[in-house]
Write a protein that holds these residues in place. Structure first.
Motif, short mmCIF file in Angstrom:
data_model
loop_
_atom_site.label_atom_id
_atom_site.label_comp_id
_atom_site.label_asym_id
_atom_site.label_seq_id
_atom_site.Cartn_x
_atom_site.Cartn_y
_atom_site.Cartn_z
N ALA A 54 -22.31 -73.61 -11.22
CA ALA A 54 -23.26 -73.84 -10.12
C ALA A 54 -22.60 -73.59 -8.77
O ALA A 54 -23.28 -73.23 -7.80
CB ALA A 54 -23.80 -75.27 -10.18
N GLY A 55 -21.26 -73.77 -8.70
CA GLY A 55 -20.57 -73.61 -7.44
C GLY A 55 -20.09 -72.21 -7.15
O GLY A 55 -19.59 -71.94 -6.05
N ARG A 56 -20.23 -71.29 -8.11
CA ARG A 56 -19.79 -69.92 -7.87
C ARG A 56 -20.86 -69.15 -7.11
O ARG A 56 -21.97 -69.63 -6.92
CB ARG A 56 -19.45 -69.22 -9.19
N SER A 57 -20.52 -67.97 -6.64
CA SER A 57 -21.48 -67.13 -5.92
C SER A 57 -21.51 -65.74 -6.56
O SER A 57 -20.48 -65.05 -6.60
CB SER A 57 -21.09 -67.02 -4.44
N PRO A 58 -22.69 -65.33 -7.08
CA PRO A 58 -23.94 -66.10 -7.14
C PRO A 58 -23.86 -67.19 -8.22
O PRO A 58 -23.13 -67.05 -9.19
CB PRO A 58 -24.99 -65.04 -7.52
N ALA A 59 -24.61 -68.26 -7.99
CA ALA A 59 -24.61 -69.38 -8.93
C ALA A 59 -25.24 -68.98 -10.26
O ALA A 59 -26.12 -68.12 -10.31
CB ALA A 59 -25.37 -70.56 -8.33
N ILE A 60 -24.75 -69.60 -11.32
CA ILE A 60 -25.33 -69.41 -12.64
C ILE A 60 -25.77 -70.77 -13.16
O ILE A 60 -24.99 -71.72 -13.17
CB ILE A 60 -24.31 -68.78 -13.62
N GLY A 61 -27.01 -70.86 -13.58
CA GLY A 61 -27.51 -72.11 -14.13
C GLY A 61 -27.13 -72.24 -15.60
O GLY A 61 -27.03 -71.25 -16.33
N VAL A 62 -26.88 -73.47 -16.03
CA VAL A 62 -26.54 -73.73 -17.43
C VAL A 62 -27.49 -74.80 -17.96
O VAL A 62 -27.60 -75.89 -17.38
CB VAL A 62 -25.08 -74.22 -17.58
N GLU A 63 -28.16 -74.49 -19.04
CA GLU A 63 -28.99 -75.46 -19.74
C GLU A 63 -28.17 -75.99 -20.93
O GLU A 63 -27.76 -75.22 -21.80
CB GLU A 63 -30.28 -74.82 -20.25
N LEU A 64 -27.93 -77.30 -20.94
CA LEU A 64 -27.10 -77.90 -21.98
C LEU A 64 -27.95 -78.40 -23.15
O LEU A 64 -29.04 -78.93 -22.95
CB LEU A 64 -26.29 -79.06 -21.40
N ARG A 65 -27.41 -78.25 -24.34
CA ARG A 65 -28.06 -78.79 -25.53
C ARG A 65 -27.01 -79.51 -26.38
O ARG A 65 -26.11 -78.87 -26.94
CB ARG A 65 -28.73 -77.69 -26.37
N ALA A 66 -27.10 -80.82 -26.46
CA ALA A 66 -26.18 -81.58 -27.31
C ALA A 66 -26.56 -81.35 -28.77
O ALA A 66 -27.72 -81.50 -29.15
CB ALA A 66 -26.25 -83.07 -26.97
N ALA A 67 -25.56 -80.95 -29.57
CA ALA A 67 -25.86 -80.62 -30.96
C ALA A 67 -24.60 -80.72 -31.80
O ALA A 67 -23.50 -80.41 -31.32
CB ALA A 67 -26.45 -79.22 -31.08
N GLY A 68 -24.74 -81.14 -33.04
CA GLY A 68 -23.64 -81.11 -33.99
C GLY A 68 -23.32 -79.68 -34.39
O GLY A 68 -24.04 -78.74 -34.04
N ARG A 69 -22.25 -79.52 -35.16
CA ARG A 69 -21.75 -78.19 -35.47
C ARG A 69 -22.78 -77.33 -36.19
O ARG A 69 -23.00 -76.17 -35.82
CB ARG A 69 -20.48 -78.29 -36.31
N SER A 70 -23.43 -77.87 -37.20
CA SER A 70 -24.39 -77.08 -37.98
C SER A 70 -25.58 -76.67 -37.13
O SER A 70 -26.01 -75.51 -37.14
CB SER A 70 -24.87 -77.87 -39.20
N ALA A 71 -26.13 -77.62 -36.37
CA ALA A 71 -27.29 -77.30 -35.52
C ALA A 71 -26.91 -76.31 -34.43
O ALA A 71 -27.68 -75.39 -34.12
CB ALA A 71 -27.84 -78.59 -34.90
N ALA A 72 -25.72 -76.47 -33.84
CA ALA A 72 -25.28 -75.54 -32.79
C ALA A 72 -25.09 -74.14 -33.35
O ALA A 72 -25.47 -73.14 -32.72
CB ALA A 72 -24.01 -76.05 -32.15
N ALA A 73 -24.50 -74.04 -34.55
CA ALA A 73 -24.29 -72.72 -35.15
C ALA A 73 -25.61 -72.04 -35.47
O ALA A 73 -25.77 -70.82 -35.27
CB ALA A 73 -23.44 -72.86 -36.40
N ARG A 74 -26.59 -72.81 -35.94
CA ARG A 74 -27.91 -72.23 -36.21
C ARG A 74 -28.56 -71.74 -34.93
O ARG A 74 -29.14 -70.65 -34.89
CB ARG A 74 -28.81 -73.26 -36.90
N ALA A 75 -28.48 -72.55 -33.88
CA ALA A 75 -29.09 -72.16 -32.60
C ALA A 75 -28.42 -70.90 -32.05
O ALA A 75 -29.09 -70.03 -31.49
CB ALA A 75 -28.97 -73.30 -31.60
#
Length: 279
Positions: A109-130
C-alpha cells in the motif's frame, strides 16, 4: 448542485461564510452565490444572516442531514473508485503468520503506485485449492508446496512449546523434552508427523491450530505449537509448556502458479522478501 451542497454543509459547520470560503479555497462572494443558487433550486432558505451571526433556518436544519449523507456518499464513491482503479492481488495465508501478512499489505500500500492486497485466511489445503483454481494470486503454504507451484521467500516458524490439557501431569514442568513424549498421542496439523518426535501421531486439519487445541482440551492428544501462537491464545482448558525437541519447526514459502505471473505478483514476492528481512 453537488458543489453547492458541499458549500452548504461547510457553512453549516462553520456558521461563517468567510471561514467556510477559506476552508474550500473560495472567495466569500463565490460562497454566497453558491448558497443563493442552492436556495433558489430548493425553494428553501438555508440560513438567517445578520451582521453579527449566521444561523441555520428550520429548513436548513432539516436538510442538513441529507446534505451530509450526499457528501459522505460522494467520499465513499471516490474511495471505492480509487480502490478499484489500483491493481489488486489476492493472498491466502495461514492465520499463524497473520502479522507477516499484515506487514506485506502495508508495504504494498505504501509503494508507488500502490497495490491493493485482499487477504484470505486459509489452511494449507484450502489455500492450495484456491491457488490452483485462480481464486488467489499467491498463497503462503507450509512446505513442500504442491508440485505445480513456484515457491520463493522461504521462512521458518520455530515449534518450541507443547499444548497439554489443563490438569495434565506435564503442565507444571519447567520444560518438556522429546524423550518424555513417548507413549503420548501427538497432534499434527498437516500431512506429516513431527520429525524426530516419539509417540503416536494423529493428523488434524492443515494449519488449523484452533481445532487442534480443542482436541488437546478434550484429552485427544498433545500439540507441539509455536510460541508465536502461544502469545495469542487465551483459554482456561489448555496449558503451554516449553518444549525442548531440537530443531523442530514449520517451514513456509510464498507459492504461485507459473501460468499467472504479473508485475503485481512480482511486487508481492519482493514485498514478502523485504518483510522477512526487516522485521
Amino acid at each position: 448542485m453537488l458543489r453547492e451542497i458541499h458549500c452548504f454543509t461547510k457553512v453549516a459547520e462553520r456558521l461563517s461564510f468567510s471561514a467556510a470560503a477559506a476552508d474550500l479555497g473560495m472567495s466569500q462572494p463565490a460562497m454566497s452565490q453558491a448558497i443563493t443558487r442552492l436556495e433558489r433550486a430548493t425553494g428553501s432558505r438555508m440560513f438567517e444572516r445578520s451582521a453579527r451571526e449566521v444561523r441555520l433556518t428550520a429548513e436548513g436544519k432539516a436538510l442538513l442531514a441529507y446534505a451530509e449523507q450526499v457528501i459522505e456518499s460522494v467520499r465513499a464513491f471516490e474511495v471505492e473508485a480509487a480502490r478499484l482503479a489500483r491493481p489488486t492481488i489476492h493472498l491466502a495465508y495461514p492465520p499463524l503468520v497473520g502479522t507477516l501478512a499484515a506487514r506485506i499489505v502495508r508495504r504494498l500500500a505504501g509503494r508507488s503506485p500502490a497495490i491493493g492486497v485482499e487477504l484470505r485466511a486459509a489452511g494449507r489445503s484450502a489455500a492450495a485449492r484456491a491457488l490452483a483454481d485462480g481464486e488467489v494470486s499467491a498463497a503462503i503454504l507450509a512446505t513442500p508446496a504442491p508440485a505445480p507451484f513456484v515457491t520463493a521467500a522461504r521462512f521458518h516458524v520455530t515449534v518450541d512449546h507443547l499444548a497439554v490439557p489443563a490438569g495434565h501431569r506435564l503442565e507444571s514442568r519447567p520444560k518438556v523434552t522429546a524423550d518424555e513424549l513417548g507413549g503420548h498421542v501427538l497432534l499434527t496439523p498437516g500431512t506429516r508427523p513431527w520429525p524426530g518426535l516419539p509417540g503416536r501421531s494423529r493428523l488434524v486439519a492443515d494449519d488449523d491450530f484452533a481445532a487442534a487445541l480443542d482436541l488437546v482440551a478434550a484429552g485427544a492428544g498433545l500439540l507441539p505449537i509455536p510460541q508465536l501462537l502461544v502469545r495469542t491464545v487465551r483459554r482456561d482448558d489448555v496449558r503451554f509448556v516449553p518444549l525442548e525437541a531440537g530443531d523442530l519447526r514449520i517451514t513456509y514459502a510464498l507459492a504461485w502458479s507459473r501460468e499467472r505471473v504479473t508485475p503485481e505478483l512480482m511486487a508481492l514476492v519482493q514485498a514478502v522478501q523485504d518483510a522477512l528481512w526487516t522485521r
